[in-house]
Enzyme design. Structure first.
Site, PDB file in Angstrom:
ATOM      1  N   GLU A  51     -29.319 -31.711   1.475  1.00  0.00           N
ATOM      2  CA  GLU A  51     -30.174 -32.464   0.538  1.00  0.00           C
ATOM      3  C   GLU A  51     -31.633 -32.201   0.895  1.00  0.00           C
ATOM      4  O   GLU A  51     -31.962 -32.079   2.084  1.00  0.00           O
ATOM      5  CB  GLU A  51     -29.854 -33.950   0.626  1.00  0.00           C
ATOM      6  N   HIS A  80     -28.828 -38.702  -4.434  1.00  0.00           N
ATOM      7  CA  HIS A  80     -28.412 -39.656  -3.384  1.00  0.00           C
ATOM      8  C   HIS A  80     -29.021 -41.037  -3.632  1.00  0.00           C
ATOM      9  O   HIS A  80     -29.741 -41.582  -2.790  1.00  0.00           O
ATOM     10  CB  HIS A  80     -28.802 -39.120  -2.000  1.00  0.00           C
TER      11      HIS A  80
HETATM   12  N1  LIG Z   1     -24.337 -42.578  -2.129  1.00  0.00           N
HETATM   13  C1  LIG Z   1     -24.911 -43.540  -1.461  1.00  0.00           C
HETATM   14  O1  LIG Z   1     -26.090 -43.826  -1.637  1.00  0.00           O
HETATM   15  C2  LIG Z   1     -24.114 -44.300  -0.470  1.00  0.00           C
HETATM   16  C3  LIG Z   1     -23.080 -43.697   0.204  1.00  0.00           C
HETATM   17  N2  LIG Z   1     -22.343 -44.409   1.116  1.00  0.00           N
HETATM   18  C4  LIG Z   1     -21.233 -43.727   1.781  1.00  0.00           C
HETATM   19  O2  LIG Z   1     -20.022 -44.373   1.443  1.00  0.00           O
HETATM   20  C5  LIG Z   1     -19.195 -44.381   2.584  1.00  0.00           C
HETATM   21  C6  LIG Z   1     -18.162 -45.479   2.457  1.00  0.00           C
HETATM   22  O3  LIG Z   1     -18.796 -46.732   2.568  1.00  0.00           O
HETATM   23  P1  LIG Z   1     -17.962 -48.063   2.826  1.00  0.00           P
HETATM   24  O4  LIG Z   1     -16.932 -48.243   1.785  1.00  0.00           O
HETATM   25  O5  LIG Z   1     -18.931 -49.136   3.046  1.00  0.00           O
HETATM   26  O6  LIG Z   1     -17.251 -47.685   4.203  1.00  0.00           O
HETATM   27  P2  LIG Z   1     -15.996 -48.392   4.852  1.00  0.00           P
HETATM   28  O7  LIG Z   1     -16.011 -48.033   6.281  1.00  0.00           O
HETATM   29  O8  LIG Z   1     -15.929 -49.822   4.470  1.00  0.00           O
HETATM   30  O9  LIG Z   1     -14.751 -47.648   4.149  1.00  0.00           O
HETATM   31  C7  LIG Z   1     -14.394 -46.328   4.401  1.00  0.00           C
HETATM   32  C8  LIG Z   1     -12.889 -46.232   4.254  1.00  0.00           C
HETATM   33  O10 LIG Z   1     -12.517 -44.867   4.359  1.00  0.00           O
HETATM   34  C9  LIG Z   1     -11.314 -44.818   5.109  1.00  0.00           C
HETATM   35  N3  LIG Z   1     -11.130 -43.489   5.668  1.00  0.00           N
HETATM   36  C10 LIG Z   1     -11.738 -42.947   6.753  1.00  0.00           C
HETATM   37  N4  LIG Z   1     -11.307 -41.681   6.929  1.00  0.00           N
HETATM   38  C11 LIG Z   1     -10.436 -41.425   5.940  1.00  0.00           C
HETATM   39  C12 LIG Z   1      -9.671 -40.288   5.581  1.00  0.00           C
HETATM   40  N5  LIG Z   1      -9.723 -39.151   6.305  1.00  0.00           N
HETATM   41  N6  LIG Z   1      -8.871 -40.377   4.505  1.00  0.00           N
HETATM   42  C13 LIG Z   1      -8.803 -41.506   3.763  1.00  0.00           C
HETATM   43  N7  LIG Z   1      -9.511 -42.618   4.065  1.00  0.00           N
HETATM   44  C14 LIG Z   1     -10.308 -42.576   5.131  1.00  0.00           C
HETATM   45  C15 LIG Z   1     -11.488 -45.907   6.149  1.00  0.00           C
HETATM   46  O11 LIG Z   1     -10.251 -46.295   6.712  1.00  0.00           O
HETATM   47  C16 LIG Z   1     -12.129 -47.000   5.314  1.00  0.00           C
HETATM   48  O12 LIG Z   1     -11.177 -47.855   4.728  1.00  0.00           O
HETATM   49  C17 LIG Z   1     -20.188 -44.566   3.740  1.00  0.00           C
HETATM   50  O13 LIG Z   1     -19.648 -44.081   4.950  1.00  0.00           O
HETATM   51  C18 LIG Z   1     -21.376 -43.781   3.298  1.00  0.00           C
HETATM   52  O14 LIG Z   1     -21.274 -42.484   3.825  1.00  0.00           O
HETATM   53  C19 LIG Z   1     -22.599 -45.738   1.356  1.00  0.00           C
HETATM   54  C20 LIG Z   1     -23.617 -46.370   0.691  1.00  0.00           C
HETATM   55  C21 LIG Z   1     -24.496 -45.695  -0.219  1.00  0.00           C
HETATM   56  O1  LIG Z   2     -30.312 -45.230   0.510  1.00  0.00           O
HETATM   57  C1  LIG Z   2     -30.217 -44.413   1.427  1.00  0.00           C
HETATM   58  O2  LIG Z   2     -31.167 -43.930   2.005  1.00  0.00           O
HETATM   59  C2  LIG Z   2     -28.854 -43.962   1.911  1.00  0.00           C
HETATM   60  C3  LIG Z   2     -27.725 -44.628   1.220  1.00  0.00           C
HETATM   61  C4  LIG Z   2     -26.476 -44.246   1.885  1.00  0.00           C
HETATM   62  O3  LIG Z   2     -26.000 -43.154   1.732  1.00  0.00           O
HETATM   63  C5  LIG Z   2     -25.852 -45.176   2.818  1.00  0.00           C
HETATM   64  O4  LIG Z   2     -26.180 -46.373   2.797  1.00  0.00           O
HETATM   65  O5  LIG Z   2     -25.005 -44.724   3.597  1.00  0.00           O
END
Ligand SMILES: NC(=O)C1=CN([C@@H]2O[C@H](COP(=O)(O)OP(=O)(O)OC[C@H]3O[C@@H](n4cnc5c(N)ncnc54)[C@H](O)[C@@H]3O)[C@@H](O)[C@H]2O)C=CC1
Ligand SMILES: O=C(O)CCC(=O)C(=O)O
Length: 414
Positions: free
Chosen positions: A269, A292
């Site tokens: 990115e 993102h």
């Molecule tokens: N696009 C954005 O701006 C954002 C992106 N994210 C991303 O979203 C991800 C997920 O966030 P949350 O739901 O809060 O995390 P979380 O930790 O609550 O959930 C992740 C889930 O994935 C599962 N998992 C882990 N490895 C796995 C695999 N190999 N196969 C299947 N399931 C698996 C875990 O057991 C867990 O249930 C974060 O780690 C972050 O990277 C989060 C917030 C904003």
């Molecule tokens: O808002 C951001 O800078 C990052 C969001 C995200 O990917 C996260 O919360 O993991």
């Protein structure tokens, strides 16, 4: 190692990537005024130049904190990631330098889930392509490849905080939800678990990814997995860029096997808004590409600003590591009239004895103590009452072999 316990006005806080005003307000309420905020990320060389004088660092997803940065961060006490993901930080290097890292595990969950729901509809109606055509003066009034989401199957990979929110919202809109997670999870509503990723891919009209960036999730969706998806289905990735092989996705879309995709995160990115974004997906008309911004809403950023700043304050003021992603969790209630010592060490046999000998050797009374360890690291908080020569004590603590960091709080006569 931190050389002295500092008064709050001497604690330098650097917040990068446009962290929300709430963080500044919260830190100011806590008595911290030496706060610098930059709207952008710093690259490694800029960080190396600046990090030596920083006590508390706040970042989002664009700033990469490498082992080299921690090596140079001689005064760094703690890091706050104003986001969920912490894969941009070398967490082991942070531990080795006795630096706890905090994040905001829930504050942008809803924002990501809402974006995904919107994208499911946009993809299944081909809105992005049609809208681009209209912007260019065209008119594509057609129902071809356009479907209601009601009754369609949504496959959620990673049934954690975001995955489950998406599940509830999608069901409320009439979708059938299937999910796959490596951990056994309680299915919400009428959602049903799949036994394998392959099963999920083969039954879903839309697949959405909500897994963290780990060695197991790297390239989790490549040529083979895309081929296993239903012809004409859609892929959403608002998790981490490394989870999907972009070239393979571009090929699957160009061949028409995958009809649409909404991608918010990419293996590489741009470091700033000025840098040109490069991707094999550029120009594919049915690919919704976003920079993102899954968690970028006013509500999420405000909540994150408050939440992470509070965690940084709790650590800086009291030594509490509750909520740290890379540290043993310790919270000791504050005792009046005590000096608090914090000692982070390699988890070697006899460490607590050596720490306590520093106090007993000076006839100091320990009023309270809390030690937590994990296989590599130990963190002990010790409250001592009476008249204490803090600097001498802290120097003795630092002299213990295996010490990673030692400092004191609430000094009795400073
Ligand atoms: N696009 C954005 O701006 C954002 C992106 N994210 C991303 O979203 C991800 C997920 O966030 P949350 O739901 O809060 O995390 P979380 O930790 O609550 O959930 C992740 C889930 O994935 C599962 N998992 C882990 N490895 C796995 C695999 N190999 N196969 C299947 N399931 C698996 C875990 O057991 C867990 O249930 C974060 O780690 C972050 O990277 C989060 C917030 C904003
Ligand atoms: O808002 C951001 O800078 C990052 C969001 C995200 O990917 C996260 O919360 O993991």
């Amino acid at each position: 190692m931190t050389k002295l316990s500092l008064s709050k006005d001497k604690i330098n806080i650097l917040l990068l990537e446009g962290v929300h005003d709430n963080a500044i307000d919260e830190l100011a309420r806590g008595g911290y005024a030496s706060v610098e905020r930059l709207p952008r990320a710093l690259d490694e060389s800029e960080l190396l130049e600046r990090i030596g004088s920083v006590h508390i660092l706040g970042i989002r997803s664009r700033t990469h904190l490498t082992a080299k940065v921690f090596e140079a961060a001689s005064k760094l006490i703690t890091v706050g990631c104003f986001c969920i993901g912490t894969n941009q930080v070398d967490l082991r290097a942070a531990r080795r330098h006795g630096v706890p890292v905090f994040n905001a595990p829930y504050s942008n969950t809803r924002s990501v889930a809402e974006l995904v729901i919107g994208e499911i509809i946009m993809l299944m109606r081909g809105i992005f392509e049609k809208s681009q055509l209209v912007h260019g003066g065209g008119w594509m009034k057609s129902a071809k490849d356009s479907y209601e989401i009601r009754g369609k199957t949504l496959g959620i990979v990673g049934y954690g905080h975001i995955g489950t929110q998406v599940s509830i919202l999608a069901e409320a809109m009439g979708m059938q939800v299937r999910f796959y997670d490596t951990v056994r999870k309680l299915a919400l509503g009428n959602a049903r678990a799949c036994d394998s990723l392959e099963e999920l891919l083969s039954v879903s009209d839309v697949v959405t990814l909500h897994v963290p960036d780990t060695p197991q999730t790297r390239d989790m969706i490549g040529e083979r997995e895309l081929a296993a998806m239903k012809k004409g289905s859609h892929l959403i990735n608002a998790a981490r860029g490394q989870v999907v092989e972009i070239e393979a996705l571009a090929a699957a879309m160009n061949s028409g096997h995958i009809l649409g995709a909404a991608i918010d995160v990419f293996p590489v990115e741009p470091g700033s808004d000025k840098e040109e974004f490069q991707s094999a997906l550029r120009g594919i008309k049915t690919a919704i590409l976003t920079p993102h911004i899954g968690g970028s809403t006013m509500e999420a950023q405000a909540n994150i600003g408050t939440e992470v700043a509070q965690k940084l304050l709790e650590y800086s003021d009291n030594g509490s590591t509750v909520g740290a992603v890379n540290f043993p969790q310790v919270a000791l209630p504050v005792q009046a009239g005590c000096t608090r010592f914090l000692h982070v060490h390699e988890n070697r046999p006899g460490m607590l004895r050596k720490v306590n000998e520093v106090f007993s050797g000076r006839d100091l009374n320990i009023a309270a103590q809390y030690l937590q360890t994990d296989p590599e690291l130990g963190y002990v908080v010790v409250d001592v009452n009476g008249d204490v020569e803090e600097l001498e004590v802290v120097n003795d603590l630092r002299a213990i072999e295996g010490t990673l960091k030692a400092r004191f709080l609430f000094p009795s006569k400073h």
